[in-house]
Structures are given as C-alpha cells and as structure tokens.
Design a protein around this motif. Structure first.
Motif, PDB file in Angstrom:
ATOM      1  N   SER A  79       0.804  -1.223   0.000  1.00 34.90           N
ATOM      2  CA  SER A  79       0.000   0.000   0.000  1.00 34.90           C
ATOM      3  C   SER A  79       0.835   1.270   0.000  1.00 34.90           C
ATOM      4  O   SER A  79       0.308   2.352  -0.201  1.00 34.90           O
ATOM      5  CB  SER A  79      -0.914  -0.005   1.225  1.00 34.90           C
ATOM      6  OG  SER A  79      -0.144   0.091   2.410  1.00 34.90           O
TER       7      SER A  79
ATOM      8  N   CYS B 251      -6.691  -5.015  -5.253  1.00 30.00           N
ATOM      9  CA  CYS B 251      -7.462  -6.259  -5.315  1.00 30.00           C
ATOM     10  C   CYS B 251      -7.662  -6.796  -3.905  1.00 30.00           C
ATOM     11  O   CYS B 251      -7.130  -6.236  -2.946  1.00 30.00           O
ATOM     12  CB  CYS B 251      -6.729  -7.291  -6.169  1.00 30.00           C
ATOM     13  SG  CYS B 251      -5.244  -7.939  -5.365  1.00 30.00           S
TER      14      CYS B 251
ATOM     15  N   ASN C  67       2.603  -8.271   6.182  1.00 32.53           N
ATOM     16  CA  ASN C  67       1.276  -8.863   5.955  1.00 32.53           C
ATOM     17  C   ASN C  67       1.294  -9.709   4.687  1.00 32.53           C
ATOM     18  O   ASN C  67       0.800 -10.839   4.681  1.00 32.53           O
ATOM     19  CB  ASN C  67       0.214  -7.766   5.835  1.00 32.53           C
ATOM     20  CG  ASN C  67       0.118  -6.944   7.095  1.00 32.53           C
ATOM     21  OD1 ASN C  67      -0.317  -7.432   8.128  1.00 32.53           O
ATOM     22  ND2 ASN C  67       0.556  -5.692   7.041  1.00 32.53           N
ATOM     23  N   SER C  68       1.874  -9.166   3.619  1.00 33.05           N
ATOM     24  CA  SER C  68       1.944  -9.918   2.363  1.00 33.05           C
ATOM     25  C   SER C  68       2.748 -11.202   2.563  1.00 33.05           C
ATOM     26  O   SER C  68       2.398 -12.264   2.031  1.00 33.05           O
ATOM     27  CB  SER C  68       2.600  -9.075   1.266  1.00 33.05           C
ATOM     28  OG  SER C  68       1.777  -7.978   0.945  1.00 33.05           O
TER      29      SER C  68
ATOM     30  N   GLU D  17       0.677 -13.696   4.532  1.00 31.89           N
ATOM     31  CA  GLU D  17      -0.428 -14.180   3.696  1.00 31.89           C
ATOM     32  C   GLU D  17       0.095 -15.200   2.679  1.00 31.89           C
ATOM     33  O   GLU D  17      -0.541 -16.223   2.431  1.00 31.89           O
ATOM     34  CB  GLU D  17      -1.111 -12.988   2.981  1.00 31.89           C
ATOM     35  CG  GLU D  17      -1.906 -12.107   3.942  1.00 31.89           C
ATOM     36  CD  GLU D  17      -2.163 -10.693   3.415  1.00 31.89           C
ATOM     37  OE1 GLU D  17      -1.896 -10.420   2.226  1.00 31.89           O
ATOM     38  OE2 GLU D  17      -2.634  -9.841   4.203  1.00 31.89           O
TER      39      GLU D  17
ATOM     40  N   ASP E 124      11.208  -3.104   7.472  1.00 30.59           N
ATOM     41  CA  ASP E 124      11.424  -4.513   7.838  1.00 30.59           C
ATOM     42  C   ASP E 124      11.570  -5.447   6.645  1.00 30.59           C
ATOM     43  O   ASP E 124      11.818  -6.645   6.810  1.00 30.59           O
ATOM     44  CB  ASP E 124      10.223  -4.985   8.681  1.00 30.59           C
ATOM     45  CG  ASP E 124       8.898  -4.816   7.938  1.00 30.59           C
ATOM     46  OD1 ASP E 124       8.826  -3.954   7.032  1.00 30.59           O
ATOM     47  OD2 ASP E 124       7.937  -5.529   8.253  1.00 30.59           O
TER      48      ASP E 124
HETATM   49  O1  LIG Z   1      -4.021  -4.862  -4.011  1.00 33.22           O
HETATM   50  C1  LIG Z   1      -3.791  -5.088  -2.814  1.00 33.22           C
HETATM   51  C2  LIG Z   1      -2.528  -4.871  -2.202  1.00 33.22           C
HETATM   52  C3  LIG Z   1      -2.395  -5.138  -0.860  1.00 33.22           C
HETATM   53  N1  LIG Z   1      -3.458  -5.582  -0.143  1.00 33.22           N
HETATM   54  C4  LIG Z   1      -3.317  -5.848   1.309  1.00 33.22           C
HETATM   55  O2  LIG Z   1      -2.652  -4.752   1.922  1.00 33.22           O
HETATM   56  C5  LIG Z   1      -1.796  -5.220   2.954  1.00 33.22           C
HETATM   57  C6  LIG Z   1      -0.417  -4.669   2.691  1.00 33.22           C
HETATM   58  O3  LIG Z   1       0.401  -4.890   3.821  1.00 33.22           O
HETATM   59  P1  LIG Z   1       1.955  -5.215   3.699  1.00 33.22           P
HETATM   60  O4  LIG Z   1       2.177  -6.324   2.780  1.00 33.22           O
HETATM   61  O5  LIG Z   1       2.482  -5.416   5.082  1.00 33.22           O
HETATM   62  O6  LIG Z   1       2.582  -3.949   3.008  1.00 33.22           O
HETATM   63  P2  LIG Z   1       2.537  -2.356   3.361  1.00 33.22           P
HETATM   64  O7  LIG Z   1       1.219  -1.830   3.082  1.00 33.22           O
HETATM   65  O8  LIG Z   1       3.662  -1.762   2.602  1.00 33.22           O
HETATM   66  O9  LIG Z   1       2.870  -2.356   4.949  1.00 33.22           O
HETATM   67  C7  LIG Z   1       3.665  -1.538   5.770  1.00 33.22           C
HETATM   68  O10 LIG Z   1       3.437  -2.050   7.101  1.00 33.22           O
HETATM   69  C8  LIG Z   1       3.872  -3.404   7.321  1.00 33.22           C
HETATM   70  C9  LIG Z   1       3.546  -3.749   8.781  1.00 33.22           C
HETATM   71  O11 LIG Z   1       4.261  -2.931   9.653  1.00 33.22           O
HETATM   72  C10 LIG Z   1       5.354  -3.567   7.041  1.00 33.22           C
HETATM   73  O12 LIG Z   1       5.726  -4.913   7.167  1.00 33.22           O
HETATM   74  C11 LIG Z   1       5.665  -3.045   5.636  1.00 33.22           C
HETATM   75  O13 LIG Z   1       7.056  -3.131   5.381  1.00 33.22           O
HETATM   76  C12 LIG Z   1       5.179  -1.609   5.510  1.00 33.22           C
HETATM   77  O14 LIG Z   1       5.483  -1.075   4.232  1.00 33.22           O
HETATM   78  C13 LIG Z   1      -1.841  -6.751   2.923  1.00 33.22           C
HETATM   79  O15 LIG Z   1      -2.682  -7.218   3.961  1.00 33.22           O
HETATM   80  C14 LIG Z   1      -2.467  -7.068   1.564  1.00 33.22           C
HETATM   81  O16 LIG Z   1      -3.265  -8.235   1.576  1.00 33.22           O
HETATM   82  C15 LIG Z   1      -4.666  -5.811  -0.719  1.00 33.22           C
HETATM   83  O17 LIG Z   1      -5.627  -6.244  -0.074  1.00 33.22           O
HETATM   84  N2  LIG Z   1      -4.798  -5.540  -2.047  1.00 33.22           N
END
Ligand SMILES: O=c1ccn([C@@H]2O[C@H](COP(=O)(O)OP(=O)(O)O[C@H]3O[C@H](CO)[C@@H](O)[C@H](O)[C@H]3O)[C@@H](O)[C@H]2O)c(=O)[nH]1
Length: 495
Positions: free
Chosen positions: A319, A372, A393-394, A397, A413
């Motif tokens: 995000s 998505c 989170n990614s 998941e 991180d």
């Molecule tokens: O099209 C999309 C893209 C992402 N997601 C969700 O958005 C979240 C994204 O989280 P993450 O993968 O952790 O990335 P960031 O949004 O970049 O999260 C920030 O926060 C996290 C928790 O602190 C850190 O691990 C990351 O490095 C930091 O950039 C996840 O649950 C994804 O499933 C969606 O649902 N749809």
C-alpha cells in the motif's frame, strides 16, 4: 477457545480497544486481531484509527468518537459486518495525510500531540456510554498510546505486526548486545557484510537488517523513525513493560522468540492472525470492501478462474511502496519475455508519481488493476508465485496460502522479511542493481527468480509452511493457545 466471558455476570464486561496507525499495513492486522478476539472471547472489540482512514473505510458512517457527546449512547461508534466496533481518533489531519505534500516528521509529532488528547476522549466517551475499555492494544509508531491508557487506569499491550526477528534486531542493536551496534556501524556501507545478531541464525547480512538501523545518516528523511523504535525498545526493558502480542508463530521464528524472551520481553506469538483462516470470505463478497483503496470490482477473480492451475504470476508492492518508471518497465519487460500470465496491482499514486507515469496495460496475457482482494488472489489455485515487496502482511499471507515468493524488499522490515522467506525456503530474494543505477531489479533477474520460485523444490516448501502456519492458528495450535492464555491472564487481572 476461551470461555465466553459474557457468561460471567460478576466481572465487568471485557472490552478490547485496538488502536492503529492509519495505514493499510497496520489496519489489516488490527482488523484480523479484532475478529479473532471477538471469535475467541465473545467480548466487545473496538478499533480506533484516524478519522481520515475511518472515513475511507466506512464512507457511509457518521464520524462518532472523541468527546462527541451526541454519540455517547448505547450505539457509540460504527459496527462492521463482522461485529467489530469502530470509534476514530483525530490525528490532526482529518482530511488525510498526503505523503507528496505533508512532512512525515511533523505528521508523527502531530499524531502524538493531537492523538493523545483525542484518544483520551475516545476512552472517556466509551466509559460514558457504559462500555469502559478494559485492555488497550496498540500497533507500531504509537508508543504514546500506553501513556493514554495508563492515565485512564487501563492496562495496555503492544501488537507487534512485523516478524519477531525484526524486533530482536532492533532490541539488540539499540541495547548494543554483543556489540551489534558497533558491528553495524563498521560494516554499514557493505550490504553483503555479515554481522552476528544475538539469537538470529547466521548468516545475517547488513541488507537483511531493518533499514532504520542501517541508514543512520543525517540526511535520511526517516532518521526519526529509528528514534521511535529506540523508544519502543527502551520501554520493553522496564519493569512495567507491556506484553507484546506478535503476529508470528513459534515454529517460524523459534530463535528470535527465544532471544527476545531471554532479554525480558513478554512475547506472545499469536499469528498468523488472518481472518480467512477462521472464516472464508463469502463467494460474492465485494473485494477490498472497507480498505483504504478501491478496486474496480471482481473482474480479476473471474479472469483468474479462466487460467490454468499454478500459471499466474501475481505482482504487488503493498500500500505504500513506490516503483520508479524504470522499475515498472523492467517488470513489464520480464512479463513480456517470460510468456507467463500475470496479475499486477499498480496503484494510481504509483502510476502518476514523479519518475513513474508508466502506462502499463495487461495485453493478452495479463491484467493490471488498481487494488485487489489480495488474500482471495493468493488463495486462488491459478496463482503460481507472488512478486512482492515483502511487507509483513503480504509475507504472512503468502506463507498461509502456500504461495512461493520472489522478494523485492525496499526498506523498513522488508529486507529481514525477505531473509526469513529464504530461510524458510519458500522463496527467493532478487539481487538489485547498483545504487547509482537507482537500485533497479532488471527483467532478466526477475525472470530468473520467478523460474526458481516456481520450481518443485520451492513449491514443496511453501506447501509445508502453509500447513505449519495453519496448524499454529487452528484450535489447539501454538498461537491459538498463546492467545487463550494471554486473554485468561488479562481476565484474571481484572478485565
Ligand atoms: O491490491 C492489494 C494490495 C495489498 N493488499 C493488502 O494490503 C496489505 C499490505 O500490507 P503489507 O504487505 O504489510 O505492506 P505495506 O502496506 O507496505 O505495509 C507496511 O506495514 C507493514 C507492517 O508494519 C510492514 O511490514 C511493511 O514493510 C510496511 O510497508 C496486505 O494485507 C495485503 O493483503 C490488498 O488487499 N490488495
């Protein structure tokens, strides 16, 4: 599961308040924890995030909360479809924080200043509504929340939403355990230099450490974030340290978990905290509903349905991360040369960013979308691997869905998360080009890594870890037991 606490009339009704920073990567694990607590205890669970995020998540809801007496009734707040309540706090940026315009340091100062006051109002308002909070749980960058809770006589716990290995790296770096601070200072200009991190299995390289540890130069615009992690680590060393609920599981990071406990951290691994492990989303659920970003419908899920099993490369950088125009072009070239099908999330802010502006279309073999429902994509049988920035989170998941990863970490991180993925054997980290060249990953390297990640060997590891992750979260699993014990302890303590 924990005994339904509502069956005990003598005790004050437990009420968990989860306070989160207004970013998708923080809100998601907060929502998953809220649902798990609700499911496990039957207690009332409320999430408080900033007004701007609340408005995006629930555009139809009135903003109820901080000191707003009109809402101080039985229905204080907004309730989502899962039964979780929401009462926002103001961070002083109710119209939203725009990274392109606003200064991040100023923002974090304001969140603390304004947020302390307005969150206190939320606690007062909930008590006035007959729903006093009995435990506050807060996510990253919000250490001040513990003080607000304490001023209301309410205990607080930290919810660590990154791996235990990252917390261990911060703890040992800021405490100087085993001379880690000095070793990092001496080697920080060489990303491939190996350092000993107490409790973490070797080798750990400079590039594997959280970026806020390594980039301590004065011109780093995010140097202040390092200070926030130092404060957090200092707080963990005190007698009145909060318990730390961690979104990881024992089997995944046994060394880091043990090391943190040895150094006085009351770490409680409760992950992977992911709602889809408890309740599969309804088939017709609107994808991305209540996210901070909107997608254009579920067309990409229908498209995935038409693809062969394990054939599609899913690409998303979360995000926050921005991709340069050159990086976008290299990814597009890799996909074109590989002949593979792909689904690519390219956020609008990324497309129009300075240096971005790449106009990418999927063509015959791919789809490019704004946003998505990632968990539904990763759960889809046609997905072969995930090219990701390795947000935690990614990463979790991908593990829980058994999808191999190509890690393209950028900062914070993510380097450590990519290191962990390689240790588990569920994916591979790309080699990045020279810094002078903008640190871009070229098309050839991406193709090489995708070929490796989709090999039988990596797929088998991903399947193995998928089962371990699910076992930890399932009834009787290590994380489920840990959460149950934590809640029971809190209940015994008076909530
Ligand atoms: O099209 C999309 C893209 C992402 N997601 C969700 O958005 C979240 C994204 O989280 P993450 O993968 O952790 O990335 P960031 O949004 O970049 O999260 C920030 O926060 C996290 C928790 O602190 C850190 O691990 C990351 O490095 C930091 O950039 C996840 O649950 C994804 O499933 C969606 O649902 N749809």
């Amino acid at each position: 599961m924990v005994e339904d606490v509502r069956s005990s009339p003598a005790a004050a009704e437990p009420h968990f308040l989860i306070v989160t920073y207004p970013a998708q990567g923080h809100i998601n694990p907060a929502r998953h924890l809220a649902r798990r607590l609700l499911r496990a205890t039957g207690a009332r669970v409320t999430i408080s995030t900033a007004v701007s995020a609340f408005r995006k998540m629930f555009p139809e809801a009135a903003v109820a909360g901080a000191g707003d007496d009109e809402n101080a009734g039985e229905e204080a707040g907004h309730r989502d479809a899962a039964g979780v309540w929401y009462v926002p706090y103001s961070d002083g940026y109710d119209a939203g924080f725009d990274r392109a315009v606003h200064d991040h340091t100023h923002y974090l100062t304001q969140v603390k200043l304004v947020g302390s006051r307005t969150l206190s109002g939320v606690l007062t308002c909930l008590a006035a509504a007959g729903k006093p909070v009995t435990l506050v749980v807060y996510t990253l960058l919000l250490s001040w929340v513990a003080g607000v809770a304490s001023s209301h006589g309410v205990p607080a716990a930290l919810y660590w939403i990154q791996p235990a290995s990252v917390l261990a790296a911060y703890l040992h770096f800021f405490r100087g355990t085993g001379g880690l601070d000095k070793a990092v200072a001496a080697a920080s200009s060489d990303p491939m230099a190996v350092v000993e991190v107490p409790g973490l299995p070797s080798p750990v390289r400079i590039r594997d450490l959280p970026s806020f540890i390594v980039s301590t130069s004065g011109d780093d615009p995010y140097a202040f974030v390092s200070d926030m992690f130092r404060e957090l680590v200092d707080m963990l060393g005190r007698d009145d340290s909060p318990s730390v609920l961690a979104n990881t599981f024992d089997a995944m990071e046994p060394d880091a978990v043990a090391s943190l406990r040895e150094h006085g951290v009351d770490l409680v691994p409760v992950g992977p905290v992911l709602s889809f492990l408890d309740d599969a989303p309804a088939k017709n659920a609107v994808a991305g509903n209540n996210d901070l970003f909107r997608n254009d419908g579920n067309g990409y899920l229908d498209w995935l349905d038409t693809q062969a099993p394990a054939s599609v490369v899913y690409i998303s950088f979360g995000s926050l991360s921005m991709m340069s125009k050159r990086q976008i072009e290299e990814v597009a070239m890799a996909m074109s040369e590989s002949g593979r099908q792909f689904l690519w999330v390219l956020r609008e802010d990324n497309r129009r960013s300075e240096g971005g502006g790449a106009d990418i279309a999927g063509g015959e073999r791919g789809m490019v979308v704004e946003w998505c429902d990632q968990v539904r994509v990763l759960s889809h049988p046609s997905v072969a691997c995930f090219v990701t920035h390795c947000g935690w989170n990614s990463t979790l998941e991908s593990v829980a869905c058994g999808v191999p990863v190509v890690g393209v970490p950028q900062w914070t991180d993510q380097g450590t998360n990519a290191w962990l993925v390689e240790r588990l054997g569920t994916g591979v980290r790309v080699t990045v080009g020279d810094k002078e060249d903008g640190g871009v990953v070229d098309a050839g390297e991406l193709r090489r890594c995708i070929d490796f990640a989709t090999s039988e060997m990596v797929r088998a590891k991903a399947t193995l870890w998928r089962e371990k992750a699910r076992a930890a979260a399932a009834e009787g699993g290590s994380s489920e037991k840990n959460l149950r014990a934590f809640v029971s302890k809190q209940l015994a303590g008076g909530i």
